[in-house]
Motif scaffolding. Structure first.
Motif, PDB file in Angstrom:
ATOM      1  N   ALA A   1     -17.724  32.215 -19.222  1.00  0.00           N
ATOM      2  CA  ALA A   1     -17.851  33.227 -20.962  1.00  0.00           C
ATOM      3  C   ALA A   1     -16.850  34.407 -21.533  1.00  0.00           C
ATOM      4  CB  ALA A   1     -18.999  33.201 -21.862  1.00  0.00           C
ATOM      5  N   ALA A   2     -16.646  34.597 -20.238  1.00  0.00           N
ATOM      6  CA  ALA A   2     -16.017  36.154 -20.675  1.00  0.00           C
ATOM      7  C   ALA A   2     -15.041  35.762 -19.882  1.00  0.00           C
ATOM      8  CB  ALA A   2     -16.393  37.244 -19.461  1.00  0.00           C
ATOM      9  N   VAL A   3     -14.682  34.571 -18.953  1.00  0.00           N
ATOM     10  CA  VAL A   3     -13.089  34.310 -18.742  1.00  0.00           C
ATOM     11  C   VAL A   3     -12.346  33.256 -19.751  1.00  0.00           C
ATOM     12  CG1 VAL A   3     -12.051  32.784 -16.701  1.00  0.00           C
ATOM     13  CG2 VAL A   3     -13.529  34.234 -16.100  1.00  0.00           C
TER      14      VAL A   3
ATOM     15  N   GLY B   1     -12.993  33.849 -22.718  1.00  0.00           N
ATOM     16  CA  GLY B   1     -13.178  34.213 -24.214  1.00  0.00           C
ATOM     17  C   GLY B   1     -12.177  35.368 -24.087  1.00  0.00           C
ATOM     18  N   ALA B   2     -11.774  35.609 -22.763  1.00  0.00           N
ATOM     19  CA  ALA B   2     -10.605  35.730 -22.548  1.00  0.00           C
ATOM     20  C   ALA B   2      -9.152  35.573 -22.496  1.00  0.00           C
ATOM     21  CB  ALA B   2     -10.416  36.813 -20.870  1.00  0.00           C
ATOM     22  N   LEU B   3      -9.083  34.124 -21.788  1.00  0.00           N
ATOM     23  CA  LEU B   3      -8.533  33.526 -21.997  1.00  0.00           C
ATOM     24  C   LEU B   3      -8.021  32.714 -23.958  1.00  0.00           C
ATOM     25  CD1 LEU B   3      -8.017  31.614 -18.904  1.00  0.00           C
ATOM     26  CD2 LEU B   3      -6.656  33.185 -19.372  1.00  0.00           C
ATOM     27  N   ASN B   4      -9.274  32.549 -24.006  1.00  0.00           N
ATOM     28  CA  ASN B   4      -9.222  32.217 -25.061  1.00  0.00           C
ATOM     29  C   ASN B   4      -8.548  33.002 -26.666  1.00  0.00           C
ATOM     30  OD1 ASN B   4      -8.098  29.651 -26.993  1.00  0.00           O
ATOM     31  ND2 ASN B   4     -11.188  29.550 -27.182  1.00  0.00           N
ATOM     32  N   ILE B   5      -9.455  33.747 -26.405  1.00  0.00           N
ATOM     33  CA  ILE B   5      -9.632  35.200 -27.631  1.00  0.00           C
ATOM     34  C   ILE B   5      -8.561  36.425 -27.039  1.00  0.00           C
ATOM     35  CG2 ILE B   5     -10.444  36.153 -29.436  1.00  0.00           C
ATOM     36  CD1 ILE B   5     -11.055  32.244 -29.432  1.00  0.00           C
ATOM     37  N   GLY B   6      -8.750  36.503 -26.103  1.00  0.00           N
ATOM     38  CA  GLY B   6      -8.223  38.571 -25.635  1.00  0.00           C
ATOM     39  C   GLY B   6      -6.501  38.080 -24.888  1.00  0.00           C
ATOM     40  N   ALA B   7      -6.723  37.044 -25.001  1.00  0.00           N
ATOM     41  CA  ALA B   7      -4.852  37.111 -24.310  1.00  0.00           C
ATOM     42  C   ALA B   7      -4.221  35.326 -25.270  1.00  0.00           C
ATOM     43  CB  ALA B   7      -5.047  35.620 -22.830  1.00  0.00           C
ATOM     44  N   PHE B   8      -4.696  34.724 -25.982  1.00  0.00           N
ATOM     45  CA  PHE B   8      -3.893  33.736 -27.068  1.00  0.00           C
ATOM     46  C   PHE B   8      -3.360  34.143 -27.488  1.00  0.00           C
ATOM     47  CE2 PHE B   8      -4.339  30.391 -30.137  1.00  0.00           C
ATOM     48  CZ  PHE B   8      -3.299  29.585 -29.697  1.00  0.00           C
ATOM     49  N   PHE B   9      -5.158  34.655 -28.631  1.00  0.00           N
ATOM     50  CA  PHE B   9      -4.635  35.219 -30.458  1.00  0.00           C
ATOM     51  C   PHE B   9      -3.462  36.576 -30.416  1.00  0.00           C
ATOM     52  CE2 PHE B   9      -8.637  33.539 -32.310  1.00  0.00           C
ATOM     53  CZ  PHE B   9      -7.478  32.216 -32.967  1.00  0.00           C
TER      54      PHE B   9
END
Length: 149
Positions: free
Chosen positions: A66-68, A70-78
């Protein structure tokens, strides 16, 4: 109970319509040049709502997954999405987004060894070309950081 075909088509159309409003909302209604804040405001309410509805936290190995994700999909993408929205004209951003299926076809060739068919490539090029005919204007400069984001 199965949904009717028109209902499924209408439901499917909601995703691109909602994504299509991203650039207009970002440039017209949100504070300028704040991609991290904008990303937070885009993701946090939905995440809190999902957490409140599901009332389930990850267990075991799902914490790091979930951390990975979240980091890729939300933390980096947005943040990258909103950075490009701030730095690119909406029409150019739409053309770059419309080329997404071509990028996916290229990635599937490189990563999965699946050669894209001529039909896939032709429809991807036609889509990007069609979007460019509708939305591109002579005004607006290319921004390398915006394109990269």
């Amino acid at each position: 109970m199965a949904a009717s075909r028109p209902a499924l088509i209408a439901l499917t159309a909601l995703a691109p319509v909602s994504w299509g409003t991203t650039y207009a909302v970002t440039t017209e209604f949100l504070p300028a040049d704040r991609p991290l804040f904008t990303a937070l405001m885009r993701a946090l309410p939905a995440g809190l709502l999902l957490l409140a509805l599901a009332r389930v936290l990850p267990r075991g190995a799902w914490w790091w997954k979930a951390a990975v994700l979240g980091a890729l999909n939300i933390g980096a993408f947005f943040p990258l999405l909103f950075l490009s929205a701030y730095r690119l004209p909406g029409g150019l951003a739409a053309v770059v987004s419309s080329a997404g299926p071509l990028f996916v076809a290229g990635l599937s060739a490189v990563l999965l060894g699946q050669r894209p068919s001529a039909r896939t490539l032709l429809t991807g090029v036609a889509a990007a070309f069609g979007v460019s005919l509708v939305v591109l204007r002579a005004a607006g400069a290319l921004d390398a950081l915006g394109l990269l984001a």
